[in-house]
Structure formats: C-alpha cells, structure tokens
Design a protein around this motif. Sequence first.
Motif, PDB file in Angstrom:
ATOM      1  N   VAL A 175      -7.615 -47.094  -8.420  1.00  0.00           N
ATOM      2  CA  VAL A 175      -7.432 -45.695  -8.067  1.00  0.00           C
ATOM      3  C   VAL A 175      -5.948 -45.384  -8.172  1.00  0.00           C
ATOM      4  O   VAL A 175      -5.104 -46.203  -7.810  1.00  0.00           O
ATOM      5  CB  VAL A 175      -7.953 -45.365  -6.647  1.00  0.00           C
ATOM      6  N   GLU A 176      -5.616 -44.199  -8.706  1.00  0.00           N
ATOM      7  CA  GLU A 176      -4.214 -43.828  -8.882  1.00  0.00           C
ATOM      8  C   GLU A 176      -3.761 -42.964  -7.716  1.00  0.00           C
ATOM      9  O   GLU A 176      -4.390 -41.946  -7.401  1.00  0.00           O
ATOM     10  CB  GLU A 176      -4.042 -43.052 -10.198  1.00  0.00           C
ATOM     11  N   ALA A 177      -2.679 -43.396  -7.064  1.00  0.00           N
ATOM     12  CA  ALA A 177      -2.137 -42.621  -5.948  1.00  0.00           C
ATOM     13  C   ALA A 177      -1.333 -41.454  -6.513  1.00  0.00           C
ATOM     14  O   ALA A 177      -0.429 -41.644  -7.321  1.00  0.00           O
ATOM     15  CB  ALA A 177      -1.231 -43.507  -5.097  1.00  0.00           C
TER      16      ALA A 177
ATOM     17  N   ILE B  18       0.436 -46.986  -8.527  1.00  0.00           N
ATOM     18  CA  ILE B  18       1.441 -45.997  -8.117  1.00  0.00           C
ATOM     19  C   ILE B  18       2.281 -45.610  -9.332  1.00  0.00           C
ATOM     20  O   ILE B  18       2.477 -46.399 -10.253  1.00  0.00           O
ATOM     21  CB  ILE B  18       2.365 -46.508  -6.986  1.00  0.00           C
ATOM     22  N   ASN B  19       2.746 -44.364  -9.318  1.00  0.00           N
ATOM     23  CA  ASN B  19       3.628 -43.866 -10.373  1.00  0.00           C
ATOM     24  C   ASN B  19       5.067 -44.126  -9.972  1.00  0.00           C
ATOM     25  O   ASN B  19       5.468 -43.812  -8.852  1.00  0.00           O
ATOM     26  CB  ASN B  19       3.422 -42.368 -10.563  1.00  0.00           C
ATOM     27  N   VAL B  20       5.857 -44.687 -10.876  1.00  0.00           N
ATOM     28  CA  VAL B  20       7.267 -44.882 -10.548  1.00  0.00           C
ATOM     29  C   VAL B  20       8.132 -44.072 -11.506  1.00  0.00           C
ATOM     30  O   VAL B  20       7.728 -43.774 -12.624  1.00  0.00           O
ATOM     31  CB  VAL B  20       7.686 -46.374 -10.573  1.00  0.00           C
TER      32      VAL B  20
ATOM     33  N   VAL C 183       1.693 -50.659 -11.294  1.00  0.00           N
ATOM     34  CA  VAL C 183       2.687 -49.589 -11.419  1.00  0.00           C
ATOM     35  C   VAL C 183       2.514 -48.902 -12.765  1.00  0.00           C
ATOM     36  O   VAL C 183       2.217 -49.540 -13.773  1.00  0.00           O
ATOM     37  CB  VAL C 183       4.155 -50.071 -11.283  1.00  0.00           C
ATOM     38  N   GLU C 184       2.679 -47.584 -12.755  1.00  0.00           N
ATOM     39  CA  GLU C 184       2.644 -46.803 -13.980  1.00  0.00           C
ATOM     40  C   GLU C 184       4.034 -46.233 -14.209  1.00  0.00           C
ATOM     41  O   GLU C 184       4.624 -45.664 -13.298  1.00  0.00           O
ATOM     42  CB  GLU C 184       1.637 -45.646 -13.849  1.00  0.00           C
ATOM     43  N   PHE C 185       4.552 -46.396 -15.407  1.00  0.00           N
ATOM     44  CA  PHE C 185       5.851 -45.783 -15.720  1.00  0.00           C
ATOM     45  C   PHE C 185       5.733 -45.122 -17.089  1.00  0.00           C
ATOM     46  O   PHE C 185       4.841 -45.451 -17.868  1.00  0.00           O
ATOM     47  CB  PHE C 185       6.959 -46.851 -15.716  1.00  0.00           C
TER      48      PHE C 185
ATOM     49  N   ILE D  94       1.872 -48.378 -19.104  1.00  0.00           N
ATOM     50  CA  ILE D  94       2.709 -47.326 -19.705  1.00  0.00           C
ATOM     51  C   ILE D  94       1.906 -46.027 -19.637  1.00  0.00           C
ATOM     52  O   ILE D  94       0.833 -45.932 -20.224  1.00  0.00           O
ATOM     53  CB  ILE D  94       3.050 -47.656 -21.166  1.00  0.00           C
ATOM     54  N   ASP D  95       2.448 -45.076 -18.877  1.00  0.00           N
ATOM     55  CA  ASP D  95       1.743 -43.820 -18.619  1.00  0.00           C
ATOM     56  C   ASP D  95       2.031 -42.823 -19.740  1.00  0.00           C
ATOM     57  O   ASP D  95       3.030 -42.961 -20.456  1.00  0.00           O
ATOM     58  CB  ASP D  95       2.261 -43.255 -17.284  1.00  0.00           C
ATOM     59  N   ASP D  96       1.185 -41.824 -19.872  1.00  0.00           N
ATOM     60  CA  ASP D  96       1.373 -40.731 -20.853  1.00  0.00           C
ATOM     61  C   ASP D  96       1.677 -41.294 -22.232  1.00  0.00           C
ATOM     62  O   ASP D  96       2.516 -40.764 -22.978  1.00  0.00           O
ATOM     63  CB  ASP D  96       2.521 -39.798 -20.426  1.00  0.00           C
TER      64      ASP D  96
ATOM     65  N   VAL E 184      -1.955 -49.562 -21.423  1.00  0.00           N
ATOM     66  CA  VAL E 184      -1.431 -48.249 -21.806  1.00  0.00           C
ATOM     67  C   VAL E 184      -2.418 -47.175 -21.369  1.00  0.00           C
ATOM     68  O   VAL E 184      -3.633 -47.366 -21.455  1.00  0.00           O
ATOM     69  CB  VAL E 184      -1.160 -48.092 -23.328  1.00  0.00           C
ATOM     70  N   LYS E 185      -1.882 -46.070 -20.880  1.00  0.00           N
ATOM     71  CA  LYS E 185      -2.741 -44.931 -20.521  1.00  0.00           C
ATOM     72  C   LYS E 185      -2.488 -43.827 -21.540  1.00  0.00           C
ATOM     73  O   LYS E 185      -1.399 -43.242 -21.559  1.00  0.00           O
ATOM     74  CB  LYS E 185      -2.413 -44.435 -19.105  1.00  0.00           C
ATOM     75  N   LEU E 186      -3.473 -43.595 -22.401  1.00  0.00           N
ATOM     76  CA  LEU E 186      -3.316 -42.580 -23.450  1.00  0.00           C
ATOM     77  C   LEU E 186      -3.155 -41.213 -22.815  1.00  0.00           C
ATOM     78  O   LEU E 186      -3.910 -40.847 -21.920  1.00  0.00           O
ATOM     79  CB  LEU E 186      -4.553 -42.552 -24.344  1.00  0.00           C
TER      80      LEU E 186
ATOM     81  N   ALA F 196      -8.169 -44.212 -21.139  1.00  0.00           N
ATOM     82  CA  ALA F 196      -8.142 -42.816 -21.583  1.00  0.00           C
ATOM     83  C   ALA F 196      -8.057 -41.933 -20.347  1.00  0.00           C
ATOM     84  O   ALA F 196      -8.891 -42.031 -19.453  1.00  0.00           O
ATOM     85  CB  ALA F 196      -9.396 -42.489 -22.387  1.00  0.00           C
ATOM     86  N   GLU F 197      -7.020 -41.075 -20.297  1.00  0.00           N
ATOM     87  CA  GLU F 197      -6.810 -40.161 -19.161  1.00  0.00           C
ATOM     88  C   GLU F 197      -7.279 -38.767 -19.536  1.00  0.00           C
ATOM     89  O   GLU F 197      -7.259 -38.401 -20.710  1.00  0.00           O
ATOM     90  CB  GLU F 197      -5.306 -40.036 -18.885  1.00  0.00           C
ATOM     91  N   GLY F 198      -7.652 -37.981 -18.564  1.00  0.00           N
ATOM     92  CA  GLY F 198      -7.977 -36.570 -18.828  1.00  0.00           C
ATOM     93  C   GLY F 198      -9.349 -36.392 -19.459  1.00  0.00           C
ATOM     94  O   GLY F 198      -9.546 -35.467 -20.253  1.00  0.00           O
TER      95      GLY F 198
HETATM   96 CA    CA Z   1       0.132 -41.727 -13.789  1.00  0.00          CA
END
Ligand code: CA
Length: 592
Positions: free
Chosen positions: A370-372, A428-430, A460-462, A490-492, A511-513, A547-549
Amino acid sequence: MAGAPTPINEAQRQLQVTQLCRLDSTPDDVFEQIVAMTAEYFNAPIALISIVDEQRQWFSARVGLTAQETPRRDSFCAYAILANEPFQVLDATQDPRFSDNPLVTGQPGIRFYAGVPLVTPEGLGLGSLCVIDTKPRGALSSHELSMLGHLAKLTMARILSLRRANFIDQPTGLFNRARLEGDVAQATADDEQRMVLVVADVIAPTRLNDIVRVLGYEFSQALMHSMKERLQAQLPEGSCLYRISPTRFAFLTAEGPDGAPTSLYDQIIAAFEPSIQCNGIPVKTRIGVGVLPLQTGVLEQDWLRLAISSADDARECGTGWSAYEPQLDAAQQRSFTLLSGLSQALHAGGQLRLVYQPRISLASGCCTSVEALLRWTHPTLGPVGPAEFIPLAEKTALIRELSFWVAERAIEQSAAWQRHGATFKVAINVSASDLDGPAFADHVTAVLARYQLDPRNLEVEFTESALMVNPEEVSRQLQRFRSLGMEVAIDDFGTGYSNWTYLRDLPATTVKLDQSFIRNLSDDEKDRRLVRTIIDLAKRLELRVVAEGIETQAVCDLVAEWGCDDGQGYHIARPMEADALLGWVGDNAQAS
Ligand code: CA
Ligand code: C2E
Ligand code: CA
C-alpha cells in the motif's frame, strides 16, 4: 497615579526611538563611561541613560540600579522628555506627582532627580541622562546644569553615530537595508508627497556566484562598484542609493502627477544595455527593476519582498521593469500561507495524516503493498493536495521534517498492521533532498529499529528528478535501503530523462510506469507501443513493473497481458484511511 502625559509628537517620537535606539542588553563602553562620569561628578548613587519606549523606560547604561527597565508609568524621565530643558525634582516625597510612585515609596527610594532630555536634531526627546539621589537635594547650580547638558549632548552624539554605523553597507559605503526600512516608514507617513520605492536587481545572484568562482571575489567587488556608479548616475536629483542585498540596490523617488516616473526606469534599463568594463573585461548584466508605490497601508505588508519580487519578475519576463501587481502576488501569498501553515501543522498535530492506496498483484489479485499518501487539512483553507504543497515544501528545509514525519507514521502503521498479520508492504514517497545525504536513511533506520519493523516490509519510491544534482550520492543512499532489504521503486517512470544506461546501475527493484501512459492506453496505438517497449526493457533488467493510474478493467487486462506485475489505480482502489484498509484487504482477498 496616571504617570507622565504623552508628548504631542509621540508617534514620530516612537518612530525615532525604534530607529535610533537599540533596546537590548548589548552594553556600549561609551554609554558606560558617561554614566560613570555623571555619577562621580555629581557624587550621586544613581546615574542613568534612559530611553522612553511605548510602555517602559529602558536603561542603555546605569550605575547604582539593578533593574534594566521600569514601566513608563513610573518613569521620571517620561517627564523629562516633555520639554527641551532640564527637569528636576528636589524631594519626590513632597511632590504630588511622585509621592506615591513605587520607585519613591519602594526601591531604590528616589528622593532627588535631575534629568536632561536626549533630543534628536529634529527636536524629538528619546529619553534622558539623569542623576538620582536617595536623599533630597537643593537645585543644581547653573554650572552643574551645563555640565549635565554637555554629558547629555555627548550621549546623543553617541546614539547618532552608533546608528549611522549600523546604517552603512560597508563594502559600498551606501546606506543599507535597515536605513531603507526607516526611510520608507518616514516616506509613507508623509501624505503630502507620494513616493515610490525602486529596487534594481543588477545581476542574477547565480551569475554573481559564477563570476566570483571564475574571476575571484576582488573582481566581483570591483564589478559591483562599477554597477553602483552606473546606477548612481541615473538617479533623480535628491534621491540617494541604498544597497539592500549583495545584488540589489534601491532608491526612493517622488511619484509624478500621473503615477510612477516610467521614463526614469527606461533610462536605467538603457544605461545597463552596454556591457560593463571591469578591469578590462566586459561583463554583460541583466538588470531587473521593481517599482512599488508607497501608498498608505504598504507598511503592513511585506513591502520589501513585494518590490524585490517585482524586480525578479521583470528580469525573468524580460520586460526590464515591472510595477508591483497585487493579482500577480496572490499565488505567492498562497504559497507563503501554505508554507507557514505547514510548519505549524507539523507541530500542532491533527492536520496531517496518511492515507493508503492498495497495489495488487495482477496475477493473483492479492494486495502486495500500500502506498502512503500525505493529506493535509489546513485550518482555514481546508484540504490541500500534496501535489500543491509538497513541491513548495521541497523548495525549503521543511521537506526534511515532512519526510521524517511521513516515514515515522508509515513505519508505525506498518508495524501495527504486521501485528495484525498483514502480508503487504508499505511504500513511502521520498523527495530528492531526502537522498542527498545520509540523514534521511539514518532516520528511517533508527525508526525501523524503534518500532522493531522488519525493513523488508517497507518500500521507498523516488522520481528520476532526484538524480539531477548528485546521482552518486543518491545511489549510495538507495543502496543503503537495498542492503536493509527494502524495495526501491522508480516512481513516475517514463516522464524523466529515462536514460536506460543509468537504470542498470541504480539499486532499484521496481519501476512504476507513469499514470499519463496508462490512463488512456486503450485509445492510442503509439502509446501502446511505447508502453510495451518500456515494460519489455524493464523486465529484461529484471525489474518489477507496476502500472499506476488504472481506471478501467480494460486497461487492467491490457497491462496484465503485457507482463506488468502489479497494478494500482482508482479502478482497483482509491487511497483510503488506515483503519479502512484491513477491511478492504480482507474483502479483496475473498473476491479474487
Ligand atoms: Ca508514488
Ligand atoms: P504519486 O506518488 O505518483 O502518487 C499517485 C497519485 O496519483 C496520488 O495522488 C493518487 O491519489 C493518484 N492516483 C492513484 N490512482 C489514480 C488513478 O487511477 N487515477 C488518477 N487520476 N489518479 C490516481 P496524490 O495523493 O494527490 O499525490 C500526488 C503526489 O504527491 C504523489 O504522486 C507524490 O508525488 C506526492 N506525494 C504524496 N504523498 C507524499 C509524501 O508523503 N511524500 C512525498 N515526498 N511526496 C508525496
Ligand atoms: Ca507516480
């Protein structure tokens, strides 16, 4: 007793007190000498240099008294400043104005008082130099009065010269920002003549830094000197130049009959067109001129910042000069409100919270992590989205505290879920600055230990933007998370500079597309091909692909077919409160 009456020019007097006198406890040798001499000459137990402030009298130097200040209401000196002549009380117990004064009935037991007002060149009484005895005395002789008068003049001269020194910008010899503040206060008080404040930012601070680096400090000083002279040559008669920061000058000028004297600003900009020759080297500068009309009420605002940001805008837009525009500043005002509110929110509690958005395995449908996501309810503005306040916080040191806060809450929550048998991780997003040194990773390590949480439960997501400044350091910090057993995502992904060679070297696991690729996948053939290529490459580098979104079942099916491991999006679940999450996970497990 009511205390001394207030002088009729009290407002102007107060302004002078704030401008000329330092009401703090920094001792000054000259003041100390003057009171010592006064006490000795008059053979008196007490001698004071007293400044009468709004509510109190403040002693800049004193002999024979422990208190640094007393209420103005009890002050003898408040009487002394009423007239431009010495004030004497021969026996305070016999004087109805003072007989029940606590300084008379109690400590130090004043009986005799003689004070000479400290008067500015404009005739305003700031306070007094006085001698006090605990026994009654006869009136001072004319010789003694003249001596006390000389000592008071000496005191006043010292006050003015101290202030003058505090008003000068040493390298240029111009007046400084403190002096400008005083002069602007005076200019706005004069309602006969409307004035405008003009700020000239002669060179971008980053450019000045480059010049210092390449050509040295001496050269940069010489350059500033040439710029000062060029600017001074353009000044209207009667205006004087102030230096208010390393790259900024300012002056005040009268507003013309139809508002700001615009031709003057054009003239200044034209004067800075040609390069400046400095020690034989031509330097091109770009000047920005900001103009702020000093109407009433301007002092209640952050007027210097307004004028400076107009100058910055002018340079950025290439218009040369720009007058302060209230609308333009609304966005900045909001940023300012948000930033100061955020700092309070971090300490107040109750305004910030984390919500959690599930991410599922596309093969099994189980919740893998789960993403905070941070939420903020501002006390007056209501909910403010992280997409607005995080980029702001990232421009300041606040982001450090904010990231610490997020990490701590998320770890605490994850530990609580683990105790309930949860099998999902918490991500968590950093921010970039969390990775530019060891502090954040140190903090995370310590908090993990405190909550006895296995680091493998954390991710961690960056974003790639973190790699812009110091990629080696970022890599080093990410490696620390990896070696603890944490996932690193790796976010976005796909929106940054997406250089495949760096991907190989990063200690990333996932990786998060980016959502922008995924959201409209079903429509666009080119997008589809791009996404398939990215997935293939990432898989070849043995990265987990998320895959996000995902907003529809169709997109969900597509990305699953193309080999994405995990999916996240409104179609699967929206971000939810922590206490709703276990319920969702349970229901979801039954459904899949
Ligand atoms: Ca994120
Ligand atoms: P992000 O890390 O890319 O987070 C995903 C954002 O997309 C979240 O917005 C989420 O609510 C939204 N989202 C999720 N699924 C969908 C979907 O199917 N459709 C659409 N249209 N949107 C979806 P949110 O919570 O507003 O966060 C925005 C950004 O703020 C985050 O983007 C992240 O960059 C940042 N952020 C949030 N919390 C934190 C934090 O604690 N620390 C840091 N440094 N950044 C954070
Ligand atoms: Ca994202």
